[in-house]
Scaffold this motif. Structure first.
Motif, PDB file in Angstrom:
ATOM      1  N   TYR A 558      28.047  56.091 -32.247  1.00  0.00           N
ATOM      2  CA  TYR A 558      27.051  55.968 -33.064  1.00  0.00           C
ATOM      3  C   TYR A 558      25.332  55.558 -32.618  1.00  0.00           C
ATOM      4  CZ  TYR A 558      30.657  57.591 -36.232  1.00  0.00           C
ATOM      5  OH  TYR A 558      31.839  58.167 -36.466  1.00  0.00           O
ATOM      6  N   ALA A 559      24.294  55.517 -33.030  1.00  0.00           N
ATOM      7  CA  ALA A 559      23.053  55.314 -32.347  1.00  0.00           C
ATOM      8  C   ALA A 559      21.866  54.727 -33.847  1.00  0.00           C
ATOM      9  CB  ALA A 559      22.180  56.489 -31.849  1.00  0.00           C
ATOM     10  N   SER A 560      21.075  53.263 -33.555  1.00  0.00           N
ATOM     11  CA  SER A 560      20.728  52.756 -34.211  1.00  0.00           C
ATOM     12  C   SER A 560      19.542  52.260 -33.952  1.00  0.00           C
ATOM     13  CB  SER A 560      21.307  51.812 -35.258  1.00  0.00           C
ATOM     14  OG  SER A 560      20.562  51.423 -36.246  1.00  0.00           O
ATOM     15  N   GLY A 561      18.396  52.805 -34.176  1.00  0.00           N
ATOM     16  CA  GLY A 561      16.683  51.583 -34.494  1.00  0.00           C
ATOM     17  C   GLY A 561      15.697  51.610 -35.123  1.00  0.00           C
ATOM     18  N   GLY A 562      14.950  51.066 -35.596  1.00  0.00           N
ATOM     19  CA  GLY A 562      14.415  50.731 -36.269  1.00  0.00           C
ATOM     20  C   GLY A 562      12.436  50.648 -35.701  1.00  0.00           C
ATOM     21  N   SER A 563      11.891  51.122 -36.138  1.00  0.00           N
ATOM     22  CA  SER A 563      10.098  51.631 -35.783  1.00  0.00           C
ATOM     23  C   SER A 563      10.096  51.734 -34.970  1.00  0.00           C
ATOM     24  CB  SER A 563       9.544  49.698 -36.371  1.00  0.00           C
ATOM     25  OG  SER A 563       8.614  49.663 -36.085  1.00  0.00           O
ATOM     26  N   ALA A 564       8.716  50.997 -33.875  1.00  0.00           N
ATOM     27  CA  ALA A 564       9.202  51.899 -31.893  1.00  0.00           C
ATOM     28  C   ALA A 564      10.463  52.926 -32.396  1.00  0.00           C
ATOM     29  CB  ALA A 564       9.144  50.943 -31.776  1.00  0.00           C
ATOM     30  N   GLY A 565      11.861  52.000 -32.581  1.00  0.00           N
ATOM     31  CA  GLY A 565      13.553  52.225 -32.202  1.00  0.00           C
ATOM     32  C   GLY A 565      13.664  53.636 -32.920  1.00  0.00           C
ATOM     33  N   GLY A 566      12.742  53.744 -33.491  1.00  0.00           N
ATOM     34  CA  GLY A 566      13.208  54.508 -34.496  1.00  0.00           C
ATOM     35  C   GLY A 566      12.667  56.194 -34.308  1.00  0.00           C
ATOM     36  N   GLY A 582      26.656  60.258 -36.181  1.00  0.00           N
ATOM     37  CA  GLY A 582      25.849  59.665 -36.971  1.00  0.00           C
ATOM     38  C   GLY A 582      24.336  58.910 -35.898  1.00  0.00           C
ATOM     39  N   VAL A 583      23.449  58.461 -36.610  1.00  0.00           N
ATOM     40  CA  VAL A 583      22.553  57.943 -36.267  1.00  0.00           C
ATOM     41  C   VAL A 583      21.854  57.518 -37.785  1.00  0.00           C
ATOM     42  CG1 VAL A 583      20.190  58.449 -35.420  1.00  0.00           C
ATOM     43  CG2 VAL A 583      21.975  59.382 -34.161  1.00  0.00           C
ATOM     44  N   ILE A 584      21.428  55.901 -37.425  1.00  0.00           N
ATOM     45  CA  ILE A 584      20.662  55.172 -38.450  1.00  0.00           C
ATOM     46  C   ILE A 584      18.840  55.451 -38.096  1.00  0.00           C
ATOM     47  CG2 ILE A 584      20.639  53.102 -39.976  1.00  0.00           C
ATOM     48  CD1 ILE A 584      23.230  52.794 -40.206  1.00  0.00           C
ATOM     49  N   ALA A 585      18.009  55.191 -38.208  1.00  0.00           N
ATOM     50  CA  ALA A 585      16.600  55.498 -38.281  1.00  0.00           C
ATOM     51  C   ALA A 585      15.954  54.735 -39.287  1.00  0.00           C
ATOM     52  CB  ALA A 585      16.204  57.034 -37.938  1.00  0.00           C
ATOM     53  N   ALA A 633      14.023  71.010 -34.915  1.00  0.00           N
ATOM     54  CA  ALA A 633      13.831  72.551 -34.015  1.00  0.00           C
ATOM     55  C   ALA A 633      15.480  73.137 -34.876  1.00  0.00           C
ATOM     56  CB  ALA A 633      14.357  72.501 -32.521  1.00  0.00           C
ATOM     57  N   PRO A 634      15.545  74.439 -35.169  1.00  0.00           N
ATOM     58  CA  PRO A 634      17.159  74.487 -35.592  1.00  0.00           C
ATOM     59  C   PRO A 634      18.306  74.312 -34.729  1.00  0.00           C
ATOM     60  CG  PRO A 634      15.561  76.592 -35.405  1.00  0.00           C
ATOM     61  CD  PRO A 634      14.552  75.306 -34.300  1.00  0.00           C
ATOM     62  N   LEU A 635      18.703  72.859 -34.801  1.00  0.00           N
ATOM     63  CA  LEU A 635      19.662  72.502 -34.395  1.00  0.00           C
ATOM     64  C   LEU A 635      20.305  72.234 -34.680  1.00  0.00           C
ATOM     65  CD1 LEU A 635      17.326  70.167 -31.682  1.00  0.00           C
ATOM     66  CD2 LEU A 635      18.031  72.416 -31.038  1.00  0.00           C
ATOM     67  N   ALA A 636      22.280  71.477 -34.707  1.00  0.00           N
ATOM     68  CA  ALA A 636      22.655  71.025 -34.993  1.00  0.00           C
ATOM     69  C   ALA A 636      23.149  69.646 -34.993  1.00  0.00           C
ATOM     70  CB  ALA A 636      24.648  71.787 -34.046  1.00  0.00           C
ATOM     71  N   TYR A 637      21.588  68.647 -35.947  1.00  0.00           N
ATOM     72  CA  TYR A 637      21.770  67.615 -35.865  1.00  0.00           C
ATOM     73  C   TYR A 637      22.404  66.714 -36.452  1.00  0.00           C
ATOM     74  CZ  TYR A 637      16.986  68.634 -34.965  1.00  0.00           C
ATOM     75  OH  TYR A 637      15.686  69.027 -34.627  1.00  0.00           O
ATOM     76  N   PRO A 638      22.973  65.337 -35.602  1.00  0.00           N
ATOM     77  CA  PRO A 638      24.764  64.231 -36.616  1.00  0.00           C
ATOM     78  C   PRO A 638      23.807  64.294 -37.421  1.00  0.00           C
ATOM     79  CG  PRO A 638      22.740  63.077 -35.179  1.00  0.00           C
ATOM     80  CD  PRO A 638      22.265  65.133 -34.758  1.00  0.00           C
ATOM     81  N   ASN A 639      25.432  63.605 -37.822  1.00  0.00           N
ATOM     82  CA  ASN A 639      24.658  63.108 -38.962  1.00  0.00           C
ATOM     83  C   ASN A 639      23.818  61.357 -39.188  1.00  0.00           C
ATOM     84  OD1 ASN A 639      27.480  64.275 -40.561  1.00  0.00           O
ATOM     85  ND2 ASN A 639      28.246  63.665 -38.728  1.00  0.00           N
ATOM     86  N   MET A 640      22.690  61.615 -40.272  1.00  0.00           N
ATOM     87  CA  MET A 640      21.333  60.416 -40.381  1.00  0.00           C
ATOM     88  C   MET A 640      21.509  60.125 -41.836  1.00  0.00           C
ATOM     89  SD  MET A 640      18.976  63.028 -37.895  1.00  0.00           S
ATOM     90  CE  MET A 640      17.743  61.871 -37.946  1.00  0.00           C
ATOM     91  N   LEU A 641      21.287  59.074 -41.581  1.00  0.00           N
ATOM     92  CA  LEU A 641      20.703  58.027 -42.520  1.00  0.00           C
ATOM     93  C   LEU A 641      19.046  57.280 -41.791  1.00  0.00           C
ATOM     94  CD1 LEU A 641      20.642  56.253 -45.611  1.00  0.00           C
ATOM     95  CD2 LEU A 641      21.180  54.518 -44.075  1.00  0.00           C
ATOM     96  N   VAL A 642      18.422  57.471 -43.031  1.00  0.00           N
ATOM     97  CA  VAL A 642      16.578  57.231 -42.477  1.00  0.00           C
ATOM     98  C   VAL A 642      16.713  56.425 -43.618  1.00  0.00           C
ATOM     99  CG1 VAL A 642      14.684  58.510 -42.122  1.00  0.00           C
ATOM    100  CG2 VAL A 642      16.616  59.421 -41.529  1.00  0.00           C
TER     101      VAL A 642
END
Length: 711
Positions: A558-566, A582-585, A633-642
């Motif tokens: 899993y990856a996480s970052g906020g603001s410029a990290g977002g 999963g990714v949290i932006a 793009a038409p990609l299989a993106y990971p699960n994401m919480l924004v």
């Protein structure tokens, strides 16, 4: 836009990317909102971009609010099965924090200042004691009372007059970082009627105890662009304008030197700085230019005796050096070296005392504190013995003292406030943050630093922490965090909140990617402007290294970052969506090109030296090549919480909102995509000590649910 369409989906299976089927059993036939597509053509340099969701930038539009609320409703429904778990996580994290707590007192101008908290209360109480800690407590502010009736309340920018009778402070009740300055009489408790709106919140007193200097913001861009002088007892509308920063890429601020002799106006951009000084005893006189701005010349000033000490990159000192000059001759031709430039040492800051100079440095990514006597009789470093710690000086307001106060913590050790006697070399731990609940023992955790190899051969440091007994079998859930912009370094730090992940089997790590200054100033230079993509590829290469070394796998990373990290999160899911589950932006800066072309948006013009100016074709093309929104793009993106905040002044809410709308339109597969907007907060999220934990609980529940961990 009255009728916002929805996608007809028979079933959204949350658990398709999870390790169990528990979640899918609880989510059936939930349809996400779909934003209307209203084409807007954006053209520059002969290039045309079509933005179908540009309309979402109308903050006051009822349809925009309706769409955000629909997204929030969708989030609530999709995560309804975790509601109890989120509440439990919140109580668990809150339960580790000592509610009736107080800070270590620091002394300033004859008073000890203390911040304390009361059980069950969200906000601090600021107090002081005269002369001795046994003196009666004076309550300066009880923010719990002041915040009543406000969904958001932020108090900052305290400045006490030299006679200790008055204090100025800033208040923001919107979370837009537009502070109103108030003045309180500390003897009577009266709040004076002369309120000053649209400021940074900070101010500084002249030595006459009646003159206050402060910084005002531009109403539209929120750039800090003007310095005013206020005289006690007068109408703020009549305040004297002292200085206006005309260059839209610069901001300005005002402060007083630790010696209390000088008032200082500072001007700053990403690459250049400039200062003006004035004797604090003559506030009605004009300021004098210290050293005129020269593009690329960065410097900061400290005063001691009859000299100024200058931390600067002059003479191509990329890692900075310390120079000295007389009060009477302050321009750069008079500066002389005191601590020369060193290729392998980043000079970060200095603290000046009567008998000592304390230098904060960074070597091979690690914080160092160097103590030097002015008389040159001693010169030594404080000892620190691991690779995953953070140390920094702070609270050293007193000048005539042998005591240096610094803070220390590591990935496994809670924060400590330490008083170090520079003369005897004895140290006293004044406070180590307690982790309540009875379950925490720092001996149960391990930390280490490992090095990944980037595509271009550069070694990328990664600091990680986990419970002892971790096996490198590829099955560990792993959260990788990074920021990577503005030269801002994320040091390894302790978090009692993070224990909720570690105790459930997660490994947590910080990737010290290029764009920060972890390995010196060049580390920053190699992750900005036309080298910005190094930040993204560093993170991806670090992720691949962790998988290759069996710390985790793509099903558990899993990856996480906020603001410029977002922005970093937005880039990696476009570039390598397949290696993350999963990714949290958080408040992500994802619509880079459009934002950087709009100089009416707060902070835009001041960002040109960080990202480039897209009005120039070279920077436009480079930005466009990585801008997350432009590259969906038409990609299989990971699960994401924004996540975002409606009143965010740094990354406008519409960036993540547009990004999610476009992702919904184009993404393939059944991965979960959630947008949660705090309708009452801005960039920093909720105010209040414990309200912010609810947002962390939301993030953690998202990750744990993807792992099939429900308690």
């Amino acid at each position: 836009m009255k009728n916002i369409a929805v996608v007809s989906i028979v079933s959204i299976i949350f658990a398709s990317a999870c390790t169990t089927n528990k979640t899918s059993e609880k989510i059936m036939n939930i349809t996400p909102p779909k934003a209307d597509k209203i084409a807007k053509n954006l053209e520059i340099h002969g290039d045309s971009r079509e933005d179908n969701y540009y309309w979402l930038n109308q903050r006051e539009d009822e349809e925009v609010i309706d769409y955000l609320e629909r997204e929030n409703d969708y989030y609530d429904k999709m995560t309804a099965h975790t509601k109890k778990f989120k509440e439990d996580l919140f109580e668990e994290m809150k339960g580790r924090i000592k509610e009736d707590d107080e800070s270590v007192p620091y002394k300033l101008n004859g008073y000890y200042y203390i911040t304390r908290y009361e059980k069950g209360k969200d906000y601090p109480i600021y107090t002081r004691k005269k002369g001795t800690l046994e003196a009666p407590e004076e309550i300066i502010f009880n923010v719990n009372e002041m915040a009543e009736g406000h969904s958001y309340y932020n108090l900052n920018g305290f400045s006490v007059s030299e006679n200790n009778k008055l204090i100025s402070f800033g208040v923001d009740t919107i979370s837009r970082r537009k502070y109103t300055i108030y003045i309180k009489n500390l003897e009577t408790g009266e709040i004076l009627p002369e309120n000053i709106p649209l400021t940074t919140g900070s101010a500084t007193w002249a030595n006459d105890n009646k003159t206050l200097f402060y910084t005002r913001k531009d109403e539209q861009t929120l750039r800090s662009n003007q310095i005013f002088r206020h005289t006690l007892g007068t109408d703020p509308k009549d305040d004297a304008l002292i200085f206006t920063e005309e260059d839209e890429t610069f901001g300005t601020y005002v402060y007083k030197t630790k010696s209390k002799k000088y008032l200082v106006i500072g001007c700053y951009s990403t690459l250049t700085s400039e200062f003006q000084v004035l004797d604090a005893s003559t506030p009605n006189e004009p300021f004098t230019l210290f050293q005129p701005r020269v593009r690329g010349l960065e410097y900061s000033i400290s005063h001691y005796g009859d000299s100024f000490y200058i931390l600067t990159n002059k003479d191509e000192a990329i890692n900075f050096k310390l120079m000295k000059t007389s009060e009477k001759n302050t321009t750069q031709e008079h500066w002389v070296d005191m601590i020369p430039h060193r290729k392998d040492v980043l000079l970060e800051d200095i603290d000046i005392f009567k008998d000592y100079l304390v230098v904060s440095e960074r070597t091979n990514g690690l914080n160092m504190i160097n103590v030097k006597r002015w008389d040159q009789k001693e010169d030594y470093y404080l000892p620190f013995d691991n690779e995953t710690y953070t140390v920094g000086t702070g609270g050293n307001a007193e000048f005539d003292t042998d005591i240096l106060r610094y803070g220390y913590n590591s990935l496994t050790t809670p924060s400590s406030t330490i008083d170090f006697n520079m003369k005897t070399k004895e140290k006293e731990v004044k406070k180590e943050t307690k982790v309540l609940g009875g379950k925490f023992n720092k001996e149960n955790y391990e930390s280490k630093r490992v090095w990944a190899t980037a595509t271009d051969g550069t070694k990328i440091p990664i600091s990680m922490v986990y419970r002892k007994g971790m096996e490198q079998n590829g099955k560990n859930p792993f959260l990788l965090y990074a920021y990577g912009s503005y030269g801002s370094t994320v040091d390894p730090y302790f978090s009692s909140v993070r224990l909720s992940l570690l105790d459930r089997g997660f490994i947590f790590a910080i990737a010290h990617v290029r764009g920060g200054e972890y390995l010196g100033r060049q580390w920053y230079e190699d992750g900005k402007l036309l080298k910005k993509k190094n930040t993204f590829t560093d993170f991806i290469d670090a992720s691949k290294f962790l998988i290759a070394e069996n710390y985790t796998s793509k099903d558990h990373l899993y990856a996480s970052g906020g603001s410029a990290g977002g922005l970093l999160m937005g880039a990696i899911v476009n570039m390598a969506p397949e290696i993350y589950n999963g990714v949290i932006a958080s408040v992500p800066f994802v619509d880079v090109v459009t934002t950087m072309l709009d100089d009416s948006i707060p902070l835009t013009t001041g960002e040109y030296d960080e990202w480039g100016n897209p009005n120039e074709p070279e920077y436009y093309e480079y930005m466009k090549s990585y801008s997350p929104y432009d590259n969906v793009a038409p990609l299989a993106y990971p699960n994401m919480l924004v996540t975002t905040g409606l009143h965010d002044s740094q990354v406008q809410y519409w960036e993540p909102a547009k990004w999610v709308a476009k992702l919904r339109e184009l993404k393939k597969g059944t991965s979960v995509l959630l947008l949660q907007t705090n309708m009452e907060a801005g960039h920093g999220g909720a105010s209040g000590r414990f309200e912010a934990l609810k947002e962390v609980a939301m993030d953690y529940a998202f990750l744990l649910d993807l792992e099939g961990i429900t308690e």
